[in-house]
Design a protein around this motif. Structure first.
Motif, PDB file in Angstrom:
ATOM      1  N   UNK A  28      -3.534  -6.892  -3.284  1.00 56.70           N
ATOM      2  CA  UNK A  28      -3.470  -5.117  -3.320  1.00 56.70           C
ATOM      3  C   UNK A  28      -1.897  -4.992  -3.261  1.00 56.70           C
ATOM      4  N   UNK A  29      -1.467  -5.766  -1.264  1.00 53.61           N
ATOM      5  CA  UNK A  29      -0.146  -5.514  -0.874  1.00 53.61           C
ATOM      6  C   UNK A  29       0.889  -6.201  -1.514  1.00 53.61           C
ATOM      7  N   UNK A  30       0.870  -6.633  -2.546  1.00 54.85           N
ATOM      8  CA  UNK A  30       1.475  -7.776  -2.989  1.00 54.85           C
ATOM      9  C   UNK A  30       2.594  -6.447  -4.132  1.00 54.85           C
ATOM     10  N   UNK A  37       5.875 -12.182  -5.284  1.00 52.25           N
ATOM     11  CA  UNK A  37       5.033 -13.006  -5.159  1.00 52.25           C
ATOM     12  C   UNK A  37       4.136 -13.146  -6.378  1.00 52.25           C
ATOM     13  N   UNK A  38       3.274 -14.485  -7.102  1.00 53.76           N
ATOM     14  CA  UNK A  38       2.254 -14.610  -8.018  1.00 53.76           C
ATOM     15  C   UNK A  38       1.098 -14.177  -7.292  1.00 53.76           C
ATOM     16  N   UNK A  39       0.598 -13.502  -7.870  1.00 51.04           N
ATOM     17  CA  UNK A  39      -0.954 -12.570  -8.157  1.00 51.04           C
ATOM     18  C   UNK A  39      -1.714 -14.013  -7.509  1.00 51.04           C
ATOM     19  N   UNK A 186       4.570 -13.929   4.961  1.00 48.99           N
ATOM     20  CA  UNK A 186       5.046 -12.834   4.941  1.00 48.99           C
ATOM     21  C   UNK A 186       3.707 -12.207   4.338  1.00 48.99           C
ATOM     22  N   UNK A 187       3.195 -12.444   3.790  1.00 44.42           N
ATOM     23  CA  UNK A 187       1.714 -11.453   2.550  1.00 44.42           C
ATOM     24  C   UNK A 187       1.088 -12.249   3.690  1.00 44.42           C
ATOM     25  N   UNK A 193      -2.632  -7.593   9.265  1.00 43.70           N
ATOM     26  CA  UNK A 193      -2.627  -6.868   9.999  1.00 43.70           C
ATOM     27  C   UNK A 193      -3.704  -5.588   9.190  1.00 43.70           C
ATOM     28  N   UNK A 194      -3.528  -5.673   8.137  1.00 46.98           N
ATOM     29  CA  UNK A 194      -4.325  -4.411   7.831  1.00 46.98           C
ATOM     30  C   UNK A 194      -5.696  -4.834   7.694  1.00 46.98           C
TER      31      UNK A 194
END
Length: 319
Positions: A28-30, A37-39, A186-187, A193-194
């Protein structure tokens, strides 16, 4: 990344959900953060048509096929005590899982497991000769069953070659985040964090050593002796005399139960006492060091950093 999550009957509800939720959040963040970034293509696979969690919920699963995933995750099965766990490990689906795990490993997949799932991975023989961790209170059983595995249950996550293992319960989240980090640091940071995930580099902060110590009278006597003389320092001769055993016998019992030498466990008790004092008193680092038998605060700081991978500020911040 193609990820297969292997769900065995009686899978630990929290463990399975944690792994799936981390990957779902990452996907979802991607999209939300427009990351290049590939899922993650995640499937929940099983050795049988029907799988229920340890709470009796039905898990929607797919059958394993000829596809070699890029990554395999083995969540825990919901057996927390040695007797029931050993019975579960003798089941036919666990043995079939071992064959599937070996096939995936031969195909080049990254192999990972968390908590009691590390026992399933070890049953396959794949962890022989590798470093690994497991849920801390089952360390003695793990060493007994898999003497060829180099166990270090003090760490929350251990990587050895293409094998990654994680510790108890919420170690599932650490494991999933580590896998996400491999695709994008980063992801992984965003996902943590979420999900409001803290950093747990060591299980030793959470381990209730009494649970293990009381399993062996020699180790229990050593612990009582050690706690009474942290300030005075360590002597293997005195320790052996206090436990009524030889130095070799004491070392053998300590290694079998805790996977540590007497001196290493003595230092662990110093760490435990130091953390308690830092969190519950206003004593300076120098004062705490003196109370646990060190000449200066620098030595204590180095020990805490080496054992816990966190510093004094982080320890006091979590009080």
């Amino acid at each position: 990344m193609r990820v297969d999550v292997l769900a065995l009957d009686g899978v630990f509800d929290l463990g399975l959900s944690a792994v799936l939720d981390v990957f779902q959040t990452a996907n979802e963040l991607i999209v939300m953060a427009a990351l290049e970034v590939p899922r993650f293509e995640v499937r929940t696979v099983a050795m049988r048509r029907t799988v229920k969690t340890s709470h009796g919920l039905t898990v929607p699963v797919q059958a394993t096929d000829g596809r070699i995933p890029e990554c395999v995750v083995v969540p825990a099965i919901g057996f927390k005590m040695p007797g029931p766990l050993e019975t579960a490990l003798a089941r036919s689906d666990v043995q079939d899982a071992g064959a599937a795990l070996r096939q995936w490993a031969r195909g080049g997949a990254t192999m990972s497991a968390a908590c009691v799932g590390t026992f399933v991975m070890a049953e396959s023989g794949l962890l022989d000769g590798h470093r690994a961790t497991t849920t801390w209170w089952l360390g003695p059983l793990f060493r007994q069953r898999y003497p060829s595995v180099l166990l270090d249950e003090s760490n929350m996550l251990v990587k050895s070659g293409r094998f990654v293992t994680a510790g108890a319960a919420l170690g599932h989240i650490d494991l999933a985040l580590w896998l996400v980090r491999g695709a994008s640091p980063r992801l992984a940071s965003l996902a943590a964090r979420y999900l409001i995930i803290d950093t747990r580099a060591s299980q030793s902060t959470y381990a209730l050593t009494d649970h293990l110590v009381h399993a062996d009278p020699v180790v229990q006597r050593f612990e009582q002796w050690a706690r009474a003389r942290l300030k005075r320092g360590f002597s293997l001769d005195d320790a052996a005399k206090a436990t009524g055993s030889s130095k070799r016998t004491l070392a053998r019992h300590m290694r079998r139960v805790l996977g540590k030498s007497p001196l290493s466990y003595f230092q662990s008790l110093r760490v435990e006492r130091s953390v308690h004092l830092l969190r519950t008193t206003d004593a300076s680092v120098e004062e705490v060091a003196t109370r646990v038998g060190y000449n200066d605060g620098a030595t204590l700081r180095a020990l805490l950093r080496r054992r816990l991978n966190i510093g004094i500020r982080e320890i006091r911040r979590t009080s």
